[in-house]
Design a protein around this motif. Structure first.
Motif, PDB file in Angstrom:
ATOM      1  N   ALA A  41      45.730  46.570  37.417  1.00 54.55           N
ATOM      2  CA  ALA A  41      46.281  45.308  37.052  1.00 54.55           C
ATOM      3  C   ALA A  41      47.782  45.177  37.677  1.00 54.55           C
ATOM      4  O   ALA A  41      48.447  46.014  36.860  1.00 54.55           O
ATOM      5  N   LYS A  42      47.830  44.511  38.618  1.00 52.00           N
ATOM      6  CA  LYS A  42      49.312  44.161  39.113  1.00 52.00           C
ATOM      7  C   LYS A  42      50.045  43.127  38.609  1.00 52.00           C
ATOM      8  O   LYS A  42      49.396  42.017  38.950  1.00 52.00           O
ATOM      9  N   PRO A  43      51.035  43.132  38.156  1.00 51.14           N
ATOM     10  CA  PRO A  43      51.637  41.896  37.495  1.00 51.14           C
ATOM     11  C   PRO A  43      52.065  41.193  38.570  1.00 51.14           C
ATOM     12  O   PRO A  43      52.817  41.465  39.340  1.00 51.14           O
ATOM     13  N   LEU A  44      52.189  39.959  38.422  1.00 50.05           N
ATOM     14  CA  LEU A  44      52.666  39.056  39.350  1.00 50.05           C
ATOM     15  C   LEU A  44      53.863  38.168  38.736  1.00 50.05           C
ATOM     16  O   LEU A  44      54.343  37.235  39.466  1.00 50.05           O
ATOM     17  N   GLN A  45      54.494  38.876  38.222  1.00 46.81           N
ATOM     18  CA  GLN A  45      55.937  38.394  37.694  1.00 46.81           C
ATOM     19  C   GLN A  45      56.908  39.615  37.354  1.00 46.81           C
ATOM     20  O   GLN A  45      56.266  40.588  37.442  1.00 46.81           O
ATOM     21  N   SER A  49      55.069  45.580  33.925  1.00 47.26           N
ATOM     22  CA  SER A  49      54.513  46.985  34.211  1.00 47.26           C
ATOM     23  C   SER A  49      53.014  46.780  34.672  1.00 47.26           C
ATOM     24  O   SER A  49      52.239  46.068  34.155  1.00 47.26           O
ATOM     25  N   LEU A  50      52.746  47.621  35.682  1.00 45.08           N
ATOM     26  CA  LEU A  50      51.388  47.796  36.013  1.00 45.08           C
ATOM     27  C   LEU A  50      50.506  48.732  35.059  1.00 45.08           C
ATOM     28  O   LEU A  50      50.974  49.278  34.600  1.00 45.08           O
ATOM     29  N   LYS A  51      49.098  47.946  34.969  1.00 46.84           N
ATOM     30  CA  LYS A  51      48.417  48.681  34.030  1.00 46.84           C
ATOM     31  C   LYS A  51      47.437  49.097  34.966  1.00 46.84           C
ATOM     32  O   LYS A  51      46.720  48.564  35.991  1.00 46.84           O
ATOM     33  N   PHE A  52      46.395  50.308  34.239  1.00 45.01           N
ATOM     34  CA  PHE A  52      45.359  50.661  34.962  1.00 45.01           C
ATOM     35  C   PHE A  52      44.474  51.197  34.246  1.00 45.01           C
ATOM     36  O   PHE A  52      44.567  51.391  33.123  1.00 45.01           O
ATOM     37  N   ALA A  53      43.319  51.460  34.737  1.00 44.03           N
ATOM     38  CA  ALA A  53      42.060  52.159  34.057  1.00 44.03           C
ATOM     39  C   ALA A  53      41.219  52.987  34.844  1.00 44.03           C
ATOM     40  O   ALA A  53      41.213  52.661  36.005  1.00 44.03           O
ATOM     41  N   ILE A  54      40.463  53.896  34.359  1.00 41.39           N
ATOM     42  CA  ILE A  54      39.285  54.425  35.211  1.00 41.39           C
ATOM     43  C   ILE A  54      38.081  54.175  34.430  1.00 41.39           C
ATOM     44  O   ILE A  54      37.929  54.526  33.352  1.00 41.39           O
ATOM     45  N   ALA A  55      37.139  53.861  35.224  1.00 43.58           N
ATOM     46  CA  ALA A  55      35.801  53.757  34.532  1.00 43.58           C
ATOM     47  C   ALA A  55      35.117  55.091  34.237  1.00 43.58           C
ATOM     48  O   ALA A  55      35.398  56.278  34.736  1.00 43.58           O
ATOM     49  N   ASP A  56      34.399  54.882  33.006  1.00 45.83           N
ATOM     50  CA  ASP A  56      33.587  56.251  32.356  1.00 45.83           C
ATOM     51  C   ASP A  56      32.419  56.425  33.125  1.00 45.83           C
ATOM     52  O   ASP A  56      32.140  55.736  33.927  1.00 45.83           O
ATOM     53  N   ASN A  57      31.570  57.526  32.636  1.00 44.24           N
ATOM     54  CA  ASN A  57      30.381  57.468  33.264  1.00 44.24           C
ATOM     55  C   ASN A  57      29.305  56.507  33.198  1.00 44.24           C
ATOM     56  O   ASN A  57      28.482  56.574  34.037  1.00 44.24           O
TER      57      ASN A  57
END
Length: 888
Positions: A41-45, A49-57
């Motif tokens: 999740a890249k902020p456009l302002q 800060s940038l946010k991120f996640a990783i998908a589970d199984n």
């Protein structure tokens, strides 16, 4: 307390009101979940800060977003086309499912539009991008690691990832000072780091990875491009302020990394109890043993070199280490390290001992003062030769030399008498260790390993006891004198040669067959002598009273083993059966004693991988251990002021079952991490000392019995991320059952302990780093007598950055011990510091205080089969230091 709870709930409400959670599922166009897909999740302002996640199984993801920020959310997975979602500020969208379409192309190279991947998970490799977690105020690698999800660093520099301990530390793919973690995490500058790679089942030989079944977990530090051919590091100097006790420190960590040459230097001088490396690092340094051959014990006692030690009244340390690696050619790499350490420590301990099963003496008040000076030097060189991509040679050689000088004074007062003992101990130790390894991949199905290991050790400790009154009456043959001087000389010499040939046959992708043929040979020479030096200069040799040992010892272990590895779906198994032929021969007092045994030793390993982030492992083995030379020496040996030991020449092998079950799970969707391990050890043949106690005097001799001895241990942790906080529950439980004989009374004993801890800490980059923890401990001993005690431990850490360039830290520890009579002792210790450093300035300034409350001593309880001890250990006083650092 109610106000605190209300305040905490208010904070949580405030946090949740400012946060927005987006959840959903990532799948392909056939609705198959895409495990480990990356969501950015890249902020456009600005100023977000940038946010991120990783998908589970199951393909599920969870993003914690700022409500007032506009985001560009990108989902990517190798072999699939990226999908992008624009999320407007204050959006009401709470769930969104992504469906990725396959590219339909077989790509030789994958170019990803968003190259900023905070975490990337591949089969055995987890990669962290430092930019996503650092705020720019970190000084050392340790401070970076503490901010990475699933990574923990303990106070001794040990690193664990998802509950598994890092066993090999690399920088740019090359071993850093033997692979120990403390030197790396406390010395490598934070601003030099680009990425951190965590590699499970690590093997230095690439073509061995699929067959070696390595349990090593490696951490590889990737440096920034501008640090790969550059000298970097820092130097620091500090002096005491507010007092004039002479406390000071000087430290340097300098590094040069280039494509073909790497050099690292670490130097440290201080007298505030700070150690540069841990005992585990030292064991790695002094090892010099191939990882394919392990189990050899070292007789050198080097504990005093390791771990921070402020539990003394004086500590002076000098340390220097040089690590190098040089690519001599495209096929040959030469690497090595040199270590020098000098430590002086003075300690003071007051102990009250309550003796059980003792008709004569009920208690002993003992004060002990130690002055210990140790010197250590280690030199190690390693040759890594790769004639081609399918063949690898290693040669490693190491020389080590150390001295240990101790002056000890003990005042012992009982309800019957009192004595003062002075002891002077000197030990000179040296060793040479070397090994050669050869690995060859003949084709896709056949691989061979051959290893030869050699080690030689020589240790010559000498002890002198001085006292003004007779001691150990009836156990040593003292002649009456005005003062008593006892001299003891020991000589221990060990020589071993071990060899292993192993063939790996990959029958197919689901079946492997491994053949092992090896031989372990060890010889030892053990000599002791004790004598009394009388005031008139004459000698009273104790040899006539059955003291003094002269033992020649040879143990040969020839073995052959077969291991079959097979895989059924997600389930991998490896049963093995080894046939060992042991031949033990000792000679002492002109008498030979020989044991020859042929024994089967089965083993079994099983691993079930539910998915990439959930795993269950089971391991079992039946093993035998033979007595060491000192246990077989059948004449008396003086151990200390109140103890005499006599070996047993008729001892045979101990036989034991060992099993452990390990479970790990990391679910980033739910913010949950679980790690648990259950271990079981049962000795069916057990060697245990029989003890005779008269007053405070002890006589010990080992006896082999068929009495079973069982040891259960459970260690587990579960952590949960709750919004911007982490909550973690730890447990360490142990149950030990054994049979002990004291004064000819044999009892079945239970020694159990339980420790449960809860830790709460912040997990948000914009907030101060704050943690608070509580640990409750219980210990019980049940035998002919019953004892128990409990402990309550609080700890807290705070790190906060303010006015851009100031960083404040505070550490606090509080411990309370309570015995079975409900009597308690208590202490608390705090350290604090404030540091100033501009972001682009090479200079840093720090004011810190150790032992802020000027606590004089630490207290603890302990117990054994026949004694309960209440111990008071005096510690270093409060120290205020001011230091200046310069970053290259």
């Amino acid at each position: 307390m109610p106000k605190t709870i209300i305040f905490f709930i208010s904070i949580l409400c405030l946090v949740t009101s400012q946060a927005q959670t987006l959840t959903g599922v990532i799948s392909d166009d056939l609705n198959k979940p895409l495990e480990s897909a990356n969501i950015i999740a890249k902020p456009l302002q600005e100023k977000a800060s940038l946010k991120f996640a990783i998908a589970d199984n199951k393909g599920r993801y969870r993003l914690e977003l700022e409500t007032s920020v506009k985001y560009e959310i990108t989902v990517s997975y190798i072999g699939y086309t990226e999908e992008v979602l624009i999320l407007e500020p204050n959006s009401s969208l709470k769930t969104y499912d992504f469906k990725l379409k396959p590219t339909g192309e077989v790509l030789k190279e994958i170019v990803i539009k968003h190259e900023y991947k905070p975490i990337v998970i591949k089969k055995d490799t987890l990669t962290y991008d430092i930019k996503a977690f650092a705020n720019g105020n970190e000084r050392k690698m340790k401070e970076i690691l503490e901010k990475l999800p699933g990574v923990e660093v303990d106070k001794n520099g040990g690193v664990t990832v998802q509950g598994k301990k890092v066993t090999k530390m690399l920088v740019e793919g090359k071993s850093f000072f033997g692979g120990g973690s403390k030197l790396a995490v406390e010395n490598i500058p934070a601003d030099a780091l680009d990425k951190i790679e965590v590699i499970d089942h690590f093997n230095e030989v690439g073509f061995m990875k699929q067959v070696s079944d390595s349990e090593d977990l490696a951490m590889n530090v990737k440096l920034k491009e501008n640090k790969k051919k550059f000298v970097f590091g820092d130097v620091e100097a500090g002096v005491e302020v507010a007092n004039d006790n002479g406390y000071n420190l000087a430290h340097a960590g300098l590094f040069y990394y280039a494509p073909k040459t790497n050099v690292s230097f670490i130097g440290d001088i201080n007298n505030i109890g700070k150690s540069t490396f841990t005992f585990e690092d030292l064991m790695r340094f002094q090892g010099g043993v191939s990882s394919f051959l392990s189990g050899r014990k070292s007789f050198t006692n080097l504990y005093s070199y390791t771990n921070d030690n402020t539990d003394v009244v004086e500590n002076k340390s000098q340390f220097g280490a040089l690590n190098f690696s040089f690519d001599a050619s495209s096929k040959l790499v030469i690497s090595g390290f040199g270590i020098f350490s000098k430590v002086f420590m003075a300690s003071q301990i007051e102990t009250r001992n309550e003796y059980l099963q003792n008709a004569e003496i009920a208690f002993e008040n003992k004060s002990q003062n130690d002055n210990n000076k140790t010197l250590l030097g280690i030199g190690n060189v390693k040759l890594d030769y790769s004639p081609n991509k399918n063949e690898k040679w290693y040669y490693n050689a190491q020389y080590q030399s150390s001295t240990n000088d101790i002056f000890n004074t003990i005042n012992s007062a009982t309800n019957l008498n009192s004595n003062t003992f002075e002891t002077i101990s000197n030990a000179d130790n040296s060793s040479v260790k070397q090994y050669i390894e050869w690995h060859k991949s003949h084709n896709d199905k056949h691989t061979t390993t051959f290893v030869v290991n050699h080690a030689f050790e020589k240790n010559t400790p000498q002890n002198h006891w001085f006292t003004d009154a007779p001691f150990l009456a009836g156990l040593i043959p003292l002649e009456t004198d005005t003062n008593y001087t006892i001299e003891q000389i020991k000589k221990v010499q060990n020589n071993s040669i071990d060899a292993l040939f192993k063939h790996y046959w990959i029958i197919n992708n689901f079946n492997h067959l491994y053949t092992n043929i090896g031989n372990n040979y060890g010889s030892s020479r053990f000599d002791t002598s004790e004598k009394q030096i009388l005031t008139d200069g004459s000698i009273n040799d104790f040899s006539d009273a059955n003291f003094g040992n002269n033992v020649k010892y040879n143990l040969n272990d020839a073995y052959i083993g077969l291991e079959y590895k097979f895989k059924i779906g997600k389930w991998t198994n490896k049963p093995g059966l080894y046939l060992h032929n042991y031949h033990l021969k000792t000679n002492q007092s002109g008498t030979d004693y020989t044991i020859s045994k042929t024994l089967f030793q089965p083993q079994f390993n099983s691993d079930y991988e539910f998915n990439k982030s959930e795993n269950l492992n089971f391991a079992y083995r039946l093993a035998n251990t033979f007595p060491e030379v000192s246990q077989l020496a059948n004449r008396f040996t003086l151990q200390n002021y109140n103890s005499v030991f006599k070996g047993n020449a008729l001892l045979q092998n101990e036989r034991f079952h060992s099993a452990n079950l390990r479970y790990s799970k990391m679910n980033m969707y739910r913010g949950v991490m679980i790690n648990a391990m259950l271990s079981y050890n049962k000795k069916v043949k057990t060697t245990r000392n029989e003890i005779q106690i008269t007053g405070i005097n002890q006589y010990n001799t080992p006896v082999l019995t068929d009495n079973p001895e069982t040891n259960w241990r459970f260690m587990g942790s579960i952590s949960k991320k709750i919004y911007r906080f982490n909550l973690k529950l730890d447990s360490n439980l142990g149950w030990f059952n054994y049979v002990q004989t004291v004064n000819n009374v044999t009892t079945t004993n239970d020694r159990n302990n339980q420790n449960v801890g809860l830790t709460f800490k912040t997990a948000y980059r914009k907030w101060p780093d704050f943690s608070i923890g509580y640990n409750k401990g219980f210990s019980q001993f049940n035998g002919i007598t019953n004892s128990k005690y409990q402990s309550d431990a609080f700890n807290s850490d705070l790190e906060i950055t303010f006015l851009k360039f100031f960083t404040y830290k505070f550490e606090y520890e509080n411990l309370k011990n309570t015995d079975n009579n409900n009597q308690s002792n208590y202490f608390d210790v705090a350290n604090t510091s404030i540091r100033y450093q501009k972001k682009n300035s090479p200079f840093g300034f720090e004011l810190f205080a150790n032992n802020l409350f000027n606590t004089k001593s630490k207290n603890d309880y302990s117990f054994s089969d026949f004694i309960i001890s209440n111990r008071q250990t005096f510690i270093l006083p409060r120290v205020f230091m001011f230091s200046v650092s310069y970053k290259l």
